[in-house]
Scaffold this motif. Structure first.
Motif, PDB file in Angstrom:
ATOM      1  N   CYS A 153      10.107   9.616  -4.244  1.00 20.57           N
ATOM      2  CA  CYS A 153       9.064   9.844  -3.238  1.00 20.57           C
ATOM      3  C   CYS A 153       8.579   8.477  -2.772  1.00 20.57           C
ATOM      4  O   CYS A 153       8.501   7.540  -3.567  1.00 20.57           O
ATOM      5  N   ASP A 154       8.278   8.385  -1.482  1.00 17.26           N
ATOM      6  CA  ASP A 154       7.852   7.093  -0.932  1.00 17.26           C
ATOM      7  C   ASP A 154       6.475   7.151  -0.290  1.00 17.26           C
ATOM      8  O   ASP A 154       6.013   6.154   0.280  1.00 17.26           O
ATOM      9  N   ASP A 155       5.808   8.284  -0.358  1.00 14.95           N
ATOM     10  CA  ASP A 155       4.591   8.466   0.444  1.00 14.95           C
ATOM     11  C   ASP A 155       3.527   7.393   0.213  1.00 14.95           C
ATOM     12  O   ASP A 155       2.915   6.905   1.158  1.00 14.95           O
ATOM     13  N   CYS A 156       3.307   7.040  -1.068  1.00 15.38           N
ATOM     14  CA  CYS A 156       2.219   6.078  -1.321  1.00 15.38           C
ATOM     15  C   CYS A 156       2.546   4.702  -0.767  1.00 15.38           C
ATOM     16  O   CYS A 156       1.642   3.935  -0.428  1.00 15.38           O
ATOM     17  N   GLN A 157       3.831   4.388  -0.636  1.00 14.38           N
ATOM     18  CA  GLN A 157       4.206   3.098  -0.046  1.00 14.38           C
ATOM     19  C   GLN A 157       4.224   3.186   1.484  1.00 14.38           C
ATOM     20  O   GLN A 157       3.884   2.229   2.173  1.00 14.38           O
ATOM     21  N   LEU A 158       4.627   4.361   1.974  1.00 10.85           N
ATOM     22  CA  LEU A 158       4.674   4.555   3.431  1.00 10.85           C
ATOM     23  C   LEU A 158       3.314   4.346   4.074  1.00 10.85           C
ATOM     24  O   LEU A 158       3.189   3.791   5.159  1.00 10.85           O
ATOM     25  N   VAL A 159       2.285   4.808   3.378  1.00  8.89           N
ATOM     26  CA  VAL A 159       0.947   4.774   3.962  1.00  8.89           C
ATOM     27  C   VAL A 159       0.251   3.427   3.709  1.00  8.89           C
ATOM     28  O   VAL A 159      -0.770   3.135   4.339  1.00  8.89           O
TER      29      VAL A 159
END
Ligand code: B12
Ligand code: SF4
Ligand code: SF4
Length: 352
Positions: free
Chosen positions: A241-247
């Motif tokens: 999962c990449d969400d925390c880095q994406l944001v």
């Protein structure tokens, strides 16, 4: 030693690393937090984190005579990887951008070995070991101390000029190299974007991750059934999962990797869920050869895709694909397929 340290940094850049830092082996200030984290059980089934006693936080108990650690980082984000379009399309499979190309462990270790060879060529024999996620090593803490960035609230290492889309690796040495200055403090400030965006609320407090809730853990590390309450929150994320880095706002400074080995292979950057689900085991083994994805095995691959298919909007082609795996030999796969079909039945009833 000052000259040698400067040379090591130049050689590192020549070998394709984006930055090299040096630190001593005193990780004592991380020890209590690491132990507290284990005591709370946040590591879940990753028993290897517990197994090696103090070796992770006391480098010289892992490799005796270690005095200095060379810490290296290498960018991995591939260009044009259809990131958001894939994540926002529930019929597509989202695979973490770090895993689209070749397995990073081997590439990083080979490069670190080349760096060690260069040092040896210049100064003669010295004691060393290279690591990249390959032994009980507290990589983020070492990199933070070596001045490569700070551990952000999402618990990844962030660099103020390069964001966080990079891997870490180390060379433990018996040389007394001069340590670099570490970044004086966290630059997260009052931002809490990663805590808010996390689909499963795995970042339970700033700098504290309950790995048991993290989609990366659920899809890559966990070998059992994915907890029912977390499945609907996973969306189409089938590997990591990449969400925390994406944001994270610091990633606007990130640069694309130039390493061709990290570029997507076998059309994995934006694949259809159904087509991946219909791969045979032979397809899986062939198309994930040399990739980190292969480590989870075919059974967990199908388990993860079944969850994503269960989260996709109702569609007959999805139901047909799921039905093809309803009698799969693995009980784990069957149970996740049944769950996914049940989701679609429920959705169909609600929509009638
Ligand atoms: C276990 C592991 C995981 C686990 C646990 C993650 C974690 N945060 O620890 C899982 C499977 C969930 C995971 C996921 C990912 N991982 Co991982 N993982 C590791 C591994 C093998 C060990 C990490 C570890 O020791 N964790 C133990 C805990 C205790 O560490 P921690 O959460 O960072 O806690 C520290 C701080 O937060 C701080 N702290 C704790 N509480 C508090 C409180 C306060 C107030 C403060 C100030 C500080 C503080 O002290 C703790 C001890 O140092 C390392 C490789 C290695 N050998 O180091 C790779 C590694 C960390 N992973 C990596 C990557 C790329 C990922 C993913 C991005 C992959 C993906 N896209 O799916 C995700 C990111 C998820 C996330 N938000 O962290 C990279 C990170 C690179 C970077 N830029 O930081 C590493 C370094 C691998 C590598 N060689 O490049 N990973
Ligand atoms: S990787 Fe995903 S699930 Fe894990 S902490 Fe980050 S946003 Fe949450
Ligand atoms: S999103 Fe904000 S709080 Fe989270 S790591 Fe990035 S800067 Fe820090």
């Amino acid at each position: 030693m000052q000259t040698l340290a400067a040379q090591i940094k130049e050689w590192g850049i020549e070998l394709g690393f984006q930055q090299i830092g040096i630190t001593d082996t005193d990780l004592s200030r991380y020890e209590k937090r690491f132990k507290d984290w284990l005591t709370k059980g946040f590591h879940g089934s990753m028993s290897y984190l517990q197994k090696h006693g103090d070796r992770r936080t006391q480098p010289s108990t892992l490799i005796p005579n270690s005095i200095s650690i060379i810490s290296a980082r290498m960018d991995y984000l591939p260009p044009d990887s259809d990131l958001l379009a894939t994540l926002n399309n529930p019929r597509k499979a989202y695979i973490s951008r770090y895993a689209l190309g070749r397995d990073y462990h081997r590439l990083m270790r080979k490069r670190l070995q080349l760096l060690a060879d260069r040092i040896q060529g210049a100064i003669g024999e010295f004691g060393y070991r290279v690591f990249c996620d390959s032994a009980p090593v507290l990589e983020k803490a070492i990199a933070e101390k070596a001045g490569l960035g700070w551990i952000g609230k999402h618990t990844n290492l962030i660099n103020s000029k390069a964001g966080s889309w990079f891997f870490l690796g180390e060379i433990y040495t018996d040389m007394q190299l001069p340590s670099d200055q570490e970044q004086s403090k966290s630059h997260c400030g009052s931002c809490t974007a990663c805590l808010t965006v996390c689909p499963t609320q795995a970042i339970i407090a700033p700098y504290q991750l309950d790995a048991r809730r993290c989609i990366s853990y659920l899809t890559i590390e966990l070998r059992e059934a994915i907890p029912l309450e977390l499945r609907p929150l996973m969306g189409n994320r089938i590997y990591g999962c990449d969400d925390c880095q994406l944001v994270c706002p610091w990633n606007k400074f990130a640069k694309y990797t130039k390493e061709k080995d990290f570029y997507p292979r076998h059309d994995l950057s934006s694949p259809e869920l159904i087509s991946l689900f219909l791969w045979s085991e032979a397809d899986f083994l062939q198309r994930t050869e040399g990739s980190a994805i292969r480590r989870i095995g075919y059974e967990c691959w199908l388990r993860n895709i079944a969850v994503a298919l269960g989260n996709a909007p109702f569609d007959e082609s999805i139901v047909h694909a799921l039905q093809k795996r309803l009698h799969h030999e693995s009980a784990l796969v069957r149970e996740h397929v049944e769950w996914a079909l049940w989701q679609h039945q429920n959705n169909a009833i609600i929509h009638k």
